[in-house]
Design a protein around this motif. Sequence first.
Motif, PDB file in Angstrom:
ATOM      1  N   ILE A 184       0.827  -1.204   0.000  1.00 11.22           N
ATOM      2  CA  ILE A 184       0.000   0.000   0.000  1.00 11.22           C
ATOM      3  C   ILE A 184       0.864   1.258   0.000  1.00 11.22           C
ATOM      4  N   ASP A 185       1.947   1.240   0.780  1.00 13.63           N
ATOM      5  CA  ASP A 185       2.837   2.400   0.856  1.00 13.63           C
ATOM      6  C   ASP A 185       3.594   2.601  -0.467  1.00 13.63           C
ATOM      7  N   HIS A 186       4.081   1.517  -1.048  1.00 12.96           N
ATOM      8  CA  HIS A 186       4.892   1.612  -2.257  1.00 12.96           C
ATOM      9  C   HIS A 186       4.064   1.944  -3.498  1.00 12.96           C
ATOM     10  N   TYR A 187       2.848   1.426  -3.553  1.00 17.32           N
ATOM     11  CA  TYR A 187       2.000   1.627  -4.735  1.00 17.32           C
ATOM     12  C   TYR A 187       0.826   2.562  -4.426  1.00 17.32           C
ATOM     13  N   ARG A 188       1.114   3.667  -3.791  1.00 16.88           N
ATOM     14  CA  ARG A 188       0.069   4.622  -3.415  1.00 16.88           C
ATOM     15  C   ARG A 188      -0.787   5.079  -4.603  1.00 16.88           C
ATOM     16  N   PRO A 189      -0.188   5.444  -5.749  1.00 20.63           N
ATOM     17  CA  PRO A 189      -1.014   5.900  -6.880  1.00 20.63           C
ATOM     18  C   PRO A 189      -2.018   4.839  -7.342  1.00 20.63           C
ATOM     19  N   GLN A 190      -1.572   3.567  -7.377  1.00 24.43           N
ATOM     20  CA  GLN A 190      -2.475   2.500  -7.802  1.00 24.43           C
ATOM     21  C   GLN A 190      -3.601   2.276  -6.789  1.00 24.43           C
ATOM     22  N   VAL A 191      -3.258   2.381  -5.498  1.00 21.78           N
ATOM     23  CA  VAL A 191      -4.276   2.193  -4.455  1.00 21.78           C
ATOM     24  C   VAL A 191      -5.338   3.285  -4.563  1.00 21.78           C
ATOM     25  N   LEU A 192      -4.918   4.475  -4.964  1.00 22.35           N
ATOM     26  CA  LEU A 192      -5.864   5.579  -5.126  1.00 22.35           C
ATOM     27  C   LEU A 192      -6.745   5.416  -6.362  1.00 22.35           C
ATOM     28  N   SER A 193      -6.201   4.807  -7.407  1.00 16.81           N
ATOM     29  CA  SER A 193      -6.907   4.812  -8.692  1.00 16.81           C
ATOM     30  C   SER A 193      -7.479   3.465  -9.126  1.00 16.81           C
ATOM     31  N   GLN A 194      -6.962   2.366  -8.577  1.00 14.06           N
ATOM     32  CA  GLN A 194      -7.383   1.047  -9.032  1.00 14.06           C
ATOM     33  C   GLN A 194      -8.166   0.298  -7.953  1.00 14.06           C
ATOM     34  N   GLN A 195      -9.322  -0.198  -8.318  1.00  8.17           N
ATOM     35  CA  GLN A 195     -10.175  -0.909  -7.373  1.00  8.17           C
ATOM     36  C   GLN A 195      -9.510  -2.204  -6.889  1.00  8.17           C
ATOM     37  N   ALA A 196      -8.789  -2.865  -7.779  1.00  7.27           N
ATOM     38  CA  ALA A 196      -8.119  -4.119  -7.404  1.00  7.27           C
ATOM     39  C   ALA A 196      -7.082  -3.882  -6.310  1.00  7.27           C
ATOM     40  N   SER A 197      -6.348  -2.795  -6.434  1.00  7.29           N
ATOM     41  CA  SER A 197      -5.341  -2.469  -5.414  1.00  7.29           C
ATOM     42  C   SER A 197      -5.995  -2.053  -4.106  1.00  7.29           C
ATOM     43  N   GLN A 198      -7.159  -1.449  -4.181  1.00  7.87           N
ATOM     44  CA  GLN A 198      -7.866  -1.013  -2.975  1.00  7.87           C
ATOM     45  C   GLN A 198      -8.336  -2.192  -2.126  1.00  7.87           C
ATOM     46  N   GLN A 199      -8.420  -3.364  -2.752  1.00  2.64           N
ATOM     47  CA  GLN A 199      -8.811  -4.555  -1.991  1.00  2.64           C
ATOM     48  C   GLN A 199      -7.777  -4.878  -0.902  1.00  2.64           C
ATOM     49  N   GLU A 200      -6.531  -4.439  -1.140  1.00  4.08           N
ATOM     50  CA  GLU A 200      -5.500  -4.646  -0.135  1.00  4.08           C
ATOM     51  C   GLU A 200      -5.808  -3.870   1.144  1.00  4.08           C
ATOM     52  N   LEU A 201      -6.502  -2.750   1.008  1.00  9.55           N
ATOM     53  CA  LEU A 201      -6.877  -1.965   2.190  1.00  9.55           C
ATOM     54  C   LEU A 201      -7.827  -2.755   3.077  1.00  9.55           C
ATOM     55  N   ALA A 202      -8.843  -3.356   2.455  1.00  3.18           N
ATOM     56  CA  ALA A 202      -9.805  -4.149   3.221  1.00  3.18           C
ATOM     57  C   ALA A 202      -9.133  -5.361   3.857  1.00  3.18           C
ATOM     58  N   ALA A 203      -8.211  -5.988   3.117  1.00  4.87           N
ATOM     59  CA  ALA A 203      -7.509  -7.164   3.630  1.00  4.87           C
ATOM     60  C   ALA A 203      -6.620  -6.790   4.813  1.00  4.87           C
ATOM     61  N   LEU A 204      -5.935  -5.648   4.699  1.00  6.20           N
ATOM     62  CA  LEU A 204      -5.069  -5.192   5.784  1.00  6.20           C
ATOM     63  C   LEU A 204      -5.892  -4.852   7.024  1.00  6.20           C
ATOM     64  N   GLU A 205      -7.006  -4.183   6.820  1.00  7.99           N
ATOM     65  CA  GLU A 205      -7.876  -3.838   7.947  1.00  7.99           C
ATOM     66  C   GLU A 205      -8.328  -5.097   8.675  1.00  7.99           C
ATOM     67  N   ASN A 206      -8.685  -6.124   7.909  1.00  5.67           N
ATOM     68  CA  ASN A 206      -9.126  -7.388   8.502  1.00  5.67           C
ATOM     69  C   ASN A 206      -7.995  -8.056   9.285  1.00  5.67           C
ATOM     70  N   ASP A 207      -6.785  -8.046   8.733  1.00 11.94           N
ATOM     71  CA  ASP A 207      -5.635  -8.656   9.416  1.00 11.94           C
ATOM     72  C   ASP A 207      -5.316  -7.925  10.718  1.00 11.94           C
ATOM     73  N   LEU A 208      -5.357  -6.596  10.669  1.00 15.93           N
ATOM     74  CA  LEU A 208      -5.092  -5.809  11.873  1.00 15.93           C
ATOM     75  C   LEU A 208      -6.119  -6.101  12.961  1.00 15.93           C
ATOM     76  N   GLN A 209      -7.385  -6.105  12.565  1.00 15.08           N
ATOM     77  CA  GLN A 209      -8.459  -6.341  13.538  1.00 15.08           C
ATOM     78  C   GLN A 209      -8.353  -7.732  14.152  1.00 15.08           C
ATOM     79  N   THR A 210      -7.983  -8.708  13.326  1.00 17.74           N
ATOM     80  CA  THR A 210      -7.823 -10.079  13.821  1.00 17.74           C
ATOM     81  C   THR A 210      -6.736 -10.161  14.879  1.00 17.74           C
ATOM     82  N   ILE A 211      -5.621  -9.495  14.630  1.00 18.80           N
ATOM     83  CA  ILE A 211      -4.510  -9.511  15.588  1.00 18.80           C
ATOM     84  C   ILE A 211      -4.925  -8.869  16.906  1.00 18.80           C
TER      85      ILE A 211
END
Length: 258
Positions: A184-211
């Motif tokens: 997410i940090d390295h590919y910031r432009p893609q996370v902002l513009s691509q829906q596929a990359s934004q899925q990493e945000l939801a996955a990260l949120e889930n991993d954090l909450q689980t921990i």
Amino acid sequence: MRRKVIAFLFIIMLLPGMVSADKTTKIDKLDQLSNEALQMVKLHRYEDAKKLLEYFSDQFVAVNGKDRPFTMDELRIITVSHDDAVQAAVNTSMSHEERLNHATKFRLVMDAISSKYQPLWTEMEKPIMSVFGEVKEAAYSGNNENFHSRLNSFLSLYEVIYPSLKIDVDAEKVQKLNARINFIDHYRPQVLSQQASQQELAALENDLQTIFDEMTEDETDPSLWWVIISTGSIIIITLSYVGWRKYKGDRARQKNRS
């Protein structure tokens, strides 16, 4: 008789605190020193923080291998976070917030080392998850400025708890978490513009909450439950005995009257 019972119950209620006081170890004292150093940094008393951290070094050398043998990973994490805290105390070019973050990071590491249940870093759940929610919101709305600002804030908070995570959380889970964050940090432009990359945000949120959830699931020391149950049983038995004595006394008085 009633006074004796009350005194007995009072002693029973004090027992957990008396036991915990006896169990104070040198590791706990190191933990206290890290907390005192953090408090000094909070008060802008950097010279006092430096002296406490230097005293910590002397005590740590004496403790290491005696009260509790540290693993190589623990030694490395403690050493690095301690060095960062010292730099925070002496580096005048750092902002107060940076100094505070380094001192807090060291404090959380020592607490993770000394705590068996629900370490202090789990208290960071609310600010971390709140900021990350703002990162997601900015990404989904395409707000470039807010996205970069909130992501930087999240990364700063994550850096504070990261050494403690490595102590308490399975290495594989931490690596997985880091991989998502780095993407997410390295590919910031893609996370902002691509829906596929934004899925990493939801996955990260889930991993954090689980921990966080796993670390707070069993927050009570089993030995404390034993104290609660045994103390409760003693109190019930004692009160039952007092009630029985009262009942016998009332019956005896009624018999005398008749």
